[in-house]
Design an enzyme around this catalytic site. Structure first.
Site, PDB file in Angstrom:
ATOM      1  N   GLU A   1       4.190 -37.851 -71.762  1.00  0.00           N
ATOM      2  CA  GLU A   1       4.958 -38.024 -73.003  1.00  0.00           C
ATOM      3  C   GLU A   1       5.041 -39.484 -73.417  1.00  0.00           C
ATOM      4  O   GLU A   1       5.185 -39.801 -74.594  1.00  0.00           O
ATOM      5  CB  GLU A   1       6.384 -37.475 -72.835  1.00  0.00           C
TER       6      GLU A   1
ATOM      7  N   HIS B   1     -10.278 -27.728 -51.852  1.00  0.00           N
ATOM      8  CA  HIS B   1     -11.219 -26.614 -51.887  1.00  0.00           C
ATOM      9  C   HIS B   1     -11.377 -26.053 -53.291  1.00  0.00           C
ATOM     10  O   HIS B   1     -11.818 -24.926 -53.469  1.00  0.00           O
ATOM     11  CB  HIS B   1     -10.765 -25.545 -50.889  1.00  0.00           C
TER      12      HIS B   1
ATOM     13  N   LYS C   1       8.427 -28.767 -81.679  1.00  0.00           N
ATOM     14  CA  LYS C   1       9.835 -28.358 -81.752  1.00  0.00           C
ATOM     15  C   LYS C   1      10.182 -27.909 -83.171  1.00  0.00           C
ATOM     16  O   LYS C   1      10.877 -26.912 -83.361  1.00  0.00           O
ATOM     17  CB  LYS C   1      10.756 -29.526 -81.356  1.00  0.00           C
TER      18      LYS C   1
HETATM   19  O1  PA5 Z   1      11.675 -37.060 -72.052  1.00  0.00           O
HETATM   20  C1  PA5 Z   1      12.091 -36.586 -73.081  1.00  0.00           C
HETATM   21  O2  PA5 Z   1      12.664 -37.255 -73.957  1.00  0.00           O
HETATM   22  C2  PA5 Z   1      11.975 -35.096 -73.342  1.00  0.00           C
HETATM   23  O3  PA5 Z   1      11.172 -34.484 -72.386  1.00  0.00           O
HETATM   24  C3  PA5 Z   1      13.338 -34.459 -73.296  1.00  0.00           C
HETATM   25  O4  PA5 Z   1      13.915 -34.697 -72.042  1.00  0.00           O
HETATM   26  C4  PA5 Z   1      13.263 -32.954 -73.523  1.00  0.00           C
HETATM   27  O5  PA5 Z   1      12.586 -32.704 -74.733  1.00  0.00           O
HETATM   28  C5  PA5 Z   1      14.649 -32.351 -73.596  1.00  0.00           C
HETATM   29  O6  PA5 Z   1      15.398 -32.926 -74.625  1.00  0.00           O
HETATM   30  P1  PA5 Z   1      16.922 -32.582 -74.801  1.00  0.00           P
HETATM   31  O7  PA5 Z   1      17.662 -33.011 -73.581  1.00  0.00           O
HETATM   32  O8  PA5 Z   1      17.352 -33.350 -76.004  1.00  0.00           O
HETATM   33  O9  PA5 Z   1      17.008 -31.082 -74.998  1.00  0.00           O
END
Ligand code: PA5
Length: 442
Positions: free
Chosen positions: A284, A305, A419
């Site tokens: 990310e 393997h 999203k």
């Molecule tokens: O690292 C990040 O920002 C994302 O992976 C969020 O943790 C994830 O989308 C969850 O977001 P939220 O806590 O707002 O539901």
């Protein structure tokens, strides 16, 4: 200690090149060390004490002690950065069924929309004393939002309105709708640090609470992270020797050499969830603007393997970072006795599995390093302190590595795109046009 072993870098990336790159990218390191103004709203994690001071830890321990008195099961409702780090730590510390002490376990929801899986979660709560913790930075994400409602309803049915309320914790942004909901219904509200994105929350109360509930030594975890932070801030040290920086540079040089995938490989299955955490952190943070190494992982021996063939001999697009633990714990020894049956494995009589596993690691790394860069992250031991070091080290390296690539380590525009589609399809108000557009494409 946590060390970066560069002995198995190959011709594609050399230690000398890393040292030279350190000098030419010195401005990037200096910028990151100084705490860049443009990322001020996302850099809270860089200073561990800001969100894991002794006072904060004492408060978390007190809350966890109260929860442990009335519950044996803590359901962590969260997705991505909101659940990964504590799951990674518990698995690495050797939790069985989510518990370190055999009595207080952490289980997960909010990371799936599978009815089958959610039914399993509910079934698994029968006969248990349960608390739930909804971790949601913006409290809009559908997976945790829907699981939170499901589990709230389950709690009310099981305990009644009043007792259920005392079993609900939410970790969210101060001033958010989630906080208002908590105040209105008598739930406990804890703080999701505003200047820390989900995937950088490993050392904040987002994860320290479930870890404390499960009986992890959160003080040691935080102490390890503080020790790594001290290395970054040591003004007397030569930056060229900083391991997190050198690892970030290796990743950048690998990218320049045309490599496109980094495998995090390990011979200790306890790193299984740590590798998921790593994939999320780097994926990310770095995978944007058409750039970034794809972070993936390999759990050996199993994947020797399968993937092993590709790693050695497939498309030359990989670097492989090994995770290694140097000292065995008491549970890391298991001696294989001799056998009366002639199974032709007599050369293993009296051998400790720890040593065979190490031999397998050495053999694999030597073979792979003939084709691709294979740096190794070495931990002296696999305990809470070293995990704290590793969390901080990798978050810092990720920040540095993304900065070296010229991408923003703290946003996730690609995830937002999915999203938004997800909000539209089930009919969230305000997304009508998007819904019509998506339906036309189905
Ligand atoms: O690292 C990040 O920002 C994302 O992976 C969020 O943790 C994830 O989308 C969850 O977001 P939220 O806590 O707002 O539901």
């Amino acid at each position: 200690m946590l060390r970066l072993n560069e002995k198995n870098l190959c011709a594609r990336v050399t230690s000398d090149e890393v040292s030279r790159a350190s000098a030419s990218y010195a401005d990037v390191l200096a910028c990151c060390q100084g705490g860049e103004e443009r990322h001020a709203g996302s850099l809270g994690w860089l200073h561990v004490d800001d969100w894991a001071s002794d006072d904060t830890i004492a408060r978390i321990e007190a809350l966890s002690a109260r929860l442990r008195e009335g519950a044996d099961t803590f359901v962590l409702i969260g997705v991505g950065g909101s659940n990964n780090a504590s799951r990674a730590a518990l698995c690495a510390l050797g939790a069985r069924g989510g518990a370190l002490d055999g009595a207080h376990r952490v289980v997960y929801a909010g990371n799936t929309l599978s009815a089958f899986e959610l039914r399993r979660v509910l079934e698994d709560l029968e006969g248990r004393e349960v608390v739930i913790d909804c971790v949601a930075k913006n409290f809009e994400t559908l997976e945790p939002g829907s699981s939170f409602r499901l589990l709230r309803q389950w709690l009310v049915e099981r305990y009644g309105e009043k007792d259920a309320a005392s079993r609900v914790i939410c970790c969210g942004t101060p001033g958010s709708h989630l906080e208002r909901l908590c105040r209105a219904h008598g739930y406990t509200f804890t703080t999701f640090p505003e200047p820390v994105g989900g995937r950088y929350t490993a050392l904040t109360e987002v994860h320290l609470l479930p870890l404390a509930f499960a009986g992890a030594d959160v003080r040691a975890l935080v102490a390890g992270a503080r020790a790594e932070e001290a290395l970054l801030r040591d003004g007397t040290a030569d930056p060229t020797t900083n391991a997190a920086w050198r690892y970030a540079l290796i990743r950048r040089l690998a990218w320049d050499a045309g490599l496109r995938v980094e495998l995090l490989s390990f011979f200790e299955p306890r790193f299984r969830w740590l590798s998921k955490w790593y994939e999320q952190l780097f994926g990310e943070s770095e995978g944007k603007d058409g750039r970034g190494l794809l972070p993936s992982s390999a759990e050996y021996s199993e994947e020797l393997h399968s993937l092993g063939q590709y790693v050695q001999d497939g498309t030359p697009q990989l670097m492989e970072t090994f995770l290694d633990v140097l000292e065995p714990s008491a549970e890391d020894s298991l001696v294989l006795g001799g056998s009366d049956i002639d199974d032709r494995f007599e050369y293993l009589d009296g051998v400790d599995f720890w040593d065979v596993n190490k031999a397998s690691f050495a053999a694999t790394r030597a073979a792979h390093a003939s084709a691709l860069p294979c740096p190794t992250l070495e931990l002296d031991r696999l305990d809470a302190e070293h995990l704290g070091r590793l969390f901080y080290f990798l978050m810092l390296s990720c920040y540095l590595s993304a900065s070296l690539l010229g991408v923003n380590p703290f946003d996730q525009p690609g995830v937002e795109a999915y999203k938004n589609n997800m909000y539209a399809l089930p009919g969230k108000p305000g997304y009508e046009d998007r819904k019509a557009e998506l339906e036309a494409r189905m």
